[in-house]
Design a protein around this motif. Structure first.
Motif, short mmCIF file in Angstrom:
data_model
loop_
_atom_site.label_atom_id
_atom_site.label_comp_id
_atom_site.label_asym_id
_atom_site.label_seq_id
_atom_site.Cartn_x
_atom_site.Cartn_y
_atom_site.Cartn_z
N THR A 180 40.04 53.64 50.54
CA THR A 180 41.08 52.69 50.16
C THR A 180 42.38 53.40 49.80
O THR A 180 43.47 52.93 50.15
CB THR A 180 40.61 51.83 48.96
OG1 THR A 180 39.46 51.09 49.35
CG2 THR A 180 41.70 50.85 48.52
N THR B 78 51.96 47.50 46.99
CA THR B 78 50.83 46.59 47.23
C THR B 78 49.99 46.34 45.99
O THR B 78 48.90 45.77 46.09
CB THR B 78 49.93 47.17 48.34
OG1 THR B 78 49.41 48.44 47.92
CG2 THR B 78 50.70 47.35 49.65
N ALA C 274 42.54 51.55 42.78
CA ALA C 274 42.50 50.25 43.45
C ALA C 274 41.10 50.02 44.02
O ALA C 274 40.53 50.89 44.67
CB ALA C 274 43.53 50.22 44.58
N GLU D 156 49.85 44.34 43.51
CA GLU D 156 49.40 43.00 43.13
C GLU D 156 48.10 42.61 43.83
O GLU D 156 47.33 41.79 43.33
CB GLU D 156 50.49 41.97 43.44
CG GLU D 156 51.74 42.07 42.58
CD GLU D 156 52.71 43.15 43.09
OE1 GLU D 156 52.42 43.74 44.16
OE2 GLU D 156 53.72 43.38 42.41
N LYS D 157 47.85 43.20 44.98
CA LYS D 157 46.63 42.93 45.74
C LYS D 157 45.39 43.45 45.03
O LYS D 157 44.28 42.92 45.21
CB LYS D 157 46.76 43.57 47.13
CG LYS D 157 45.55 43.47 48.02
CD LYS D 157 45.81 44.18 49.34
CE LYS D 157 44.56 44.22 50.21
NZ LYS D 157 44.79 44.97 51.48
N TYR D 158 45.58 44.49 44.20
CA TYR D 158 44.43 45.19 43.63
C TYR D 158 44.24 44.99 42.14
O TYR D 158 43.18 45.36 41.61
CB TYR D 158 44.57 46.69 43.91
CG TYR D 158 44.55 47.03 45.38
CD1 TYR D 158 43.37 47.01 46.10
CD2 TYR D 158 45.73 47.38 46.04
CE1 TYR D 158 43.35 47.32 47.45
CE2 TYR D 158 45.72 47.70 47.39
CZ TYR D 158 44.53 47.66 48.09
OH TYR D 158 44.52 47.97 49.43
N HIS E 16 41.34 44.50 39.42
CA HIS E 16 40.64 43.21 39.31
C HIS E 16 39.18 43.42 38.93
O HIS E 16 38.51 44.30 39.48
CB HIS E 16 40.70 42.45 40.65
CG HIS E 16 42.08 42.00 41.03
ND1 HIS E 16 42.93 41.37 40.15
CD2 HIS E 16 42.75 42.08 42.22
CE1 HIS E 16 44.07 41.07 40.77
NE2 HIS E 16 43.98 41.51 42.02
#
Length: 379
Positions: free
Chosen positions: A221, A292, A254, A294-296, A319
């Motif tokens: 990732t 990026t 992440a 906010e995606k994680y 998250h």
């Protein structure tokens, strides 16, 4: 009335915001050596600012950013004017990173060909550029003869990325009869047995290896470009050849879960390393992760003053996790690595003389204080 110019990775990451304060006049987007020279040659004529590579400047309330400044032929740059500094023997590096004094650092390349999402080099804008082996050897000889330097830290992101060049530098050190010790950062994918053997013969004794995670999916990732098997093979080969090894790990990447954090701690402890540096993941401006994030997970980009990758307080929460879990695993990682009997025994076996014993004792005291402070911060 003094002109103030700002530079560095923060300016690269946030070029417009960086020079908005009234106290900042100009900035440099990229490498500054030639840019500053060009700026001085313009005599700070604002009408010529647009021609200065990498210059960030203001036109009224608007911030202008010129094209990224890069030096493609690094050998054009003269050696740093170290004669302008205080005497070399007044400097003290990290207690675990040298064998002899005086000691100093060197850069023999710039940029990186890896694409790690948490690093400024990850977007590929800087490329990977090298000083020639001849330039590197001349600088080493200059420091050896004119300043008495006997210990070198090569601060390149990865000194060994060009194997033929690295081997030629090692061969020239041996051929020149230079009695030096040195260390470097290294990506595990480049650490072949023949290269390691030659590095050891030329005086390299410490390898600093970026691992970051003990879970392969997390490594994928972050686009690390390595496998856990490559890490283990490289570290075991280096340890067998007599190198000291320092690993780097990141907690809270992440995609992280409690399971991947446990994987990282187990893997970290299982490697034959003498030291490990463990940090909390901090998205930095100018990196892919910043773009990026906010995606994680959750992360406040407005709290610039808290964005410090050496901090003991998490700023990025993946998250499914929370600050309490991250701090618990952060503390656990430090304790399980440094209180591991195999780590302690590994360091004791590496002692060769009274000077080593003195440095080990001092390093142990400093490390104890560091562990206490990190445990307190994580509690």
């Amino acid at each position: 009335d003094i002109i103030t110019i700002l530079g560095g990775p923060h300016v690269y990451g946030l070029p417009h915001a960086s020079i908005k304060p009234d106290c900042i006049d100009l900035g440099v987007y990229g490498e500054a050596e030639l840019a500053i020279l060009k700026l001085v040659e313009t005599n700070f004529d604002k009408s010529r600012f647009k021609d200065v590579p990498g210059l960030i400047y203001k036109e009224g309330t608007e911030v202008k950013v010129n094209a990224l400044a890069l030096i493609h032929n690094l050998d054009e740059i003269p050696f740093p004017a170290r004669r302008l500094y205080p005497p070399m023997d007044r400097y003290r590096p990290s207690i675990i990173s040298y064998k002899r004094l005086p000691a100093t650092g060197m850069l023999t390349s710039r940029g990186c060909n890896s694409r790690c999402t948490f690093c400024h080099s990850g977007k590929g804008e800087f490329g990977l550029r090298f000083h020639s082996p001849e330039y590197v050897i001349e600088e080493i000889k200059h420091l050896y003869k004119d300043f008495g330097v006997r210990e070198f830290f090569i601060f390149d992101d990865t000194f060994v990325a060009n194997k033929a060049r690295a081997m030629k530098i090692c061969e020239e050190i041996i051929k020149s009869g230079l009695d030096i010790s040195w260390s470097c950062n290294a990506k595990v994918t480049y650490l072949t047995e023949d290269l390691l053997t030659l590095m050891k013969r030329s005086g390299c004794w410490l390898l600093q290896v970026g691992v970051e995670s003990g879970n392969q999916q997390i490594l994928n990732t972050m686009k690390k470009g390595i496998t856990l098997e490559q890490v283990r093979d490289a570290c075991e080969s280096a340890y067998r050849l007599g190198f000291h090894i320092k690993t780097f790990f990141i907690i809270g990447n992440a995609g992280e879960t409690v399971q991947t954090l446990d994987d990282t701690i187990r893997f970290m402890v299982s490697l034959p390393a003498h030291y490990s540096s463990i940090n909390l993941m901090t998205p930095l401006p100018g990196t892919e992760l910043w773009d990026t994030v906010e995606k994680y997970g959750s992360f406040d980009k407005e709290k610039i003053e808290e964005i410090n990758y050496l901090s003991d307080k998490p700023t990025f929460i993946p998250h499914g996790l929370d600050e309490k879990i991250l701090l618990k695993k952060f503390r656990e990682a430090y304790l399980k690595f440094y209180l591991n009997p195999r780590t302690i025994w590994r360091n004791l076996k590496a002692l060769n003389n009274l000077e080593d014993l003195h440095r080990f004792t001092k390093a142990s005291f400093l490390l104890s204080r560091l562990l206490i402070s990190k445990i307190a911060a994580a509690s």
